[in-house]
Design a protein around this motif. Structure first.
Motif, PDB file in Angstrom:
ATOM      1  N   THR A  18       0.949  -1.108  -0.271  1.00  0.00           N
ATOM      2  CA  THR A  18      -0.076  -0.088  -0.174  1.00  0.00           C
ATOM      3  C   THR A  18       0.975   1.319   0.146  1.00  0.00           C
ATOM      4  O   THR A  18       1.850   1.162   0.783  1.00  0.00           O
ATOM      5  CB  THR A  18      -1.291   0.077   1.375  1.00  0.00           C
ATOM      6  N   LEU A  19       0.601   2.089  -0.715  1.00  0.00           N
ATOM      7  CA  LEU A  19       1.300   3.450  -0.931  1.00  0.00           C
ATOM      8  C   LEU A  19       0.474   4.599  -0.553  1.00  0.00           C
ATOM      9  O   LEU A  19      -0.557   4.926  -1.155  1.00  0.00           O
ATOM     10  CB  LEU A  19       1.769   3.411  -2.540  1.00  0.00           C
ATOM     11  N   ILE A  24       6.862   8.129   0.563  1.00  0.00           N
ATOM     12  CA  ILE A  24       7.714   8.116  -0.869  1.00  0.00           C
ATOM     13  C   ILE A  24       8.265   6.830  -0.571  1.00  0.00           C
ATOM     14  O   ILE A  24       8.949   6.501   0.483  1.00  0.00           O
ATOM     15  CB  ILE A  24       8.502   9.368  -0.877  1.00  0.00           C
ATOM     16  N   HIS A  25       8.337   5.763  -1.689  1.00  0.00           N
ATOM     17  CA  HIS A  25       8.889   4.511  -1.527  1.00  0.00           C
ATOM     18  C   HIS A  25      10.048   4.676  -2.418  1.00  0.00           C
ATOM     19  O   HIS A  25      10.337   5.115  -3.485  1.00  0.00           O
ATOM     20  CB  HIS A  25       8.017   3.429  -1.898  1.00  0.00           C
ATOM     21  N   TRP A 235      15.420  16.262  -0.373  1.00  0.00           N
ATOM     22  CA  TRP A 235      16.014  15.158   0.569  1.00  0.00           C
ATOM     23  C   TRP A 235      17.380  14.806   0.200  1.00  0.00           C
ATOM     24  O   TRP A 235      17.469  14.297  -1.065  1.00  0.00           O
ATOM     25  CB  TRP A 235      15.335  13.904   0.779  1.00  0.00           C
ATOM     26  N   LEU A 236      18.219  14.484   1.070  1.00  0.00           N
ATOM     27  CA  LEU A 236      19.550  14.053   0.570  1.00  0.00           C
ATOM     28  C   LEU A 236      19.723  12.560   1.562  1.00  0.00           C
ATOM     29  O   LEU A 236      19.451  12.783   2.654  1.00  0.00           O
ATOM     30  CB  LEU A 236      20.696  14.961   0.958  1.00  0.00           C
ATOM     31  N   ILE A 237      20.219  11.646   0.748  1.00  0.00           N
ATOM     32  CA  ILE A 237      20.169  10.349   1.494  1.00  0.00           C
ATOM     33  C   ILE A 237      21.468   9.854   1.358  1.00  0.00           C
ATOM     34  O   ILE A 237      22.129   9.683   0.370  1.00  0.00           O
ATOM     35  CB  ILE A 237      18.972   9.282   0.986  1.00  0.00           C
ATOM     36  N   GLN A 267       6.795  10.829   4.690  1.00  0.00           N
ATOM     37  CA  GLN A 267       7.491   9.727   4.998  1.00  0.00           C
ATOM     38  C   GLN A 267       8.288   8.844   4.119  1.00  0.00           C
ATOM     39  O   GLN A 267       7.410   8.685   2.904  1.00  0.00           O
ATOM     40  CB  GLN A 267       6.652   8.847   5.739  1.00  0.00           C
ATOM     41  N   LEU A 268       9.581   8.521   4.378  1.00  0.00           N
ATOM     42  CA  LEU A 268      10.293   7.773   3.310  1.00  0.00           C
ATOM     43  C   LEU A 268      10.173   6.273   3.730  1.00  0.00           C
ATOM     44  O   LEU A 268      10.293   6.231   5.177  1.00  0.00           O
ATOM     45  CB  LEU A 268      11.502   8.196   3.355  1.00  0.00           C
TER      46      LEU A 268
END
Length: 282
Positions: A18-19, A24-25, A235-237, A267-268
Motif C-alpha cells: 500500500t502506498l 515516498i517509497h 531530501w539528501l540520503i 514519510q520515506l
C-alpha cells in the motif's frame, strides 16, 4: 536479504504494498548481484516489449546491456507490488514533458528511475511529480571544474568557501539535488542548472542506522526562472556501510507538491529487491 528462490517464480503470488498519499517509497537494486544468472536474465528479457529489447541491445558494452535489462525488469516488477498487473503487462509512454509514464495503472502512481555504478534506484509516490538521482561519489571527474561551470553563483560561493576536504562531499550534495529537480520537471538540461539554487541545512536524521537523511533543504530561483520554492520538498540520503559497503553513493529526491499537499508530512520507506525474487523493506 531473504529472497524467493528461482523455483518459486512461476507459482508465487506477490505481496502487495500500500502506498499512502504521504509516503515516498525508494527502491534499490544492485545489478552486479545478477551477473552470470543466465536463467533469470533470460526471464527478464521476456518481460520487455520488442521496442525495449531493441533499445537494450543497442548498447555497445555488455555491462551497459546488462544494466539496461535489469532497469526495465526492476521497474516492471516493483510496480506490480502496487497493482494487480503482471510485470510484463505494464504499458509506458512518454508524457508531455518527455518523461516516462504508466498509461494503464489503476493508481495515480508517479515514479522516477536513476542509476549509477552498481546501484539502480526508483522513487515512487502518488500524484506528485518526483525526481531522483543517485551518483557514485568515487568517480574520477574533476568535480570542482563542473561546479564552476554549472552551479549557481550562490552555490559556487558556498562550495568553495568550505575547507578543501569537504568540497567534494558538498559537490555531490548539490549535483544530485539539481539532477533530481530537473528530473521531477521531466525537462532535463532544458532547465539551466545555474537558474536555481539549493540551500542545505546540515541537520541530520537517522533511519534505522541504515541511512542518514537531510531534509531541511530549500530552493531559490534566478529572477527569470518561473517557479515557486514553497511547492518543493527535497531530501539528501546517505546509505550507511550496512547498505553501501564503501559508502560511495549519494541519493537525492525532489518532490513537486500539489497545492493541497504543501503541508503534508512526507514519510520515506526503503525497499531492497532483486527483480522477480522478492523484496525486503529496510
Amino acid at each position: 536479504m531473504n529472497f524467493f528462490s528461482q523455483s518459486d517464480l512461476s507459482t508465487r503470488s506477490k505481496k502487495q504494498l500500500t502506498l499512502a498519499s504521504n509516503e515516498i517509497h525508494l527502491w534499490m537494486t544492485k545489478p552486479e548481484e545478477l551477473l552470470g544468472n543466465d536463467e533469470l536474465l533470460a526471464t527478464y528479457s521476456t518481460l520487455l516489449t520488442s521496442t525495449e529489447l531493441a533499445k537494450q541491445q543497442r548498447y555497445k558494452f555488455a555491462k551497459d546491456r546488462h544494466d539496461a535489462l535489469i532497469t526495465r525488469a526492476f521497474i516492471r516488477d516493483l510496480l506490480s507490488y502496487y497493482a494487480d498487473l503482471s510485470p510484463q503487462d505494464w504499458q509506458f509512454e512518454k508524457g508531455s514533458k518527455d518523461k516516462p509514464e504508466v498509461i494503464n495503472c489503476p493508481l495515480p502512481i508517479r515514479f522516477n528511475i536513476s542509476h549509477t555504478k552498481n546501484l539502480i534506484i526508483c522513487a515512487v509516490t502518488l500524484e506528485d511529480d518526483i525526481g531522483c538521482d543517485v551518483e557514485n561519489t568515487g568517480r574520477s571527474n574533476d568535480v570542482l571544474a563542473i561546479a564552476e561551470r554549472y552551479f549557481s553563483p550562490k552555490e559556487s560561493t558556498e562550495l568553495f568557501a568550505l575547507p578543501e576536504a569537504e568540497q567534494r562531499h558538498r559537490f555531490f550534495d548539490y549535483w544530485t539535488l539539481k539532477e533530481s529537480y530537473i528530473k521531477a520537471w521531466g525537462l532535463g538540461l532544458a532547465i539551466p542548472l545555474t537558474d536555481f539554487s539549493f540551500n542545505i541545512n546540515d541537520t541530520e536524521q537517522h533511519y534505522k542506522n541504515l541511512f542518514t537523511i537531510k531534509q531541511d533543504i530549500s530552493l531559490s530561483f534566478a529572477q527569470h526562472r518561473v517557479d515557486e520554492p514553497q511547492i518543493w520538498r527535497s531530501w539528501l540520503i546517505y546509505p550507511s556501510a550496512a547498505i553501501d559497503k564503501k559508502q560511495e553513493h549519494r541519493i537525492a529526491l525532489s518532490l513537486r507538491t500539489k497545492a493541497d499537499n504543501q503541508k503534508t508530512d512526507y514519510q520515506l520507506r526503503f525497499f531492497d529487491t532483486l527483480p522477480l525474487l522478492g523484496y525486503q523493506e529496510i
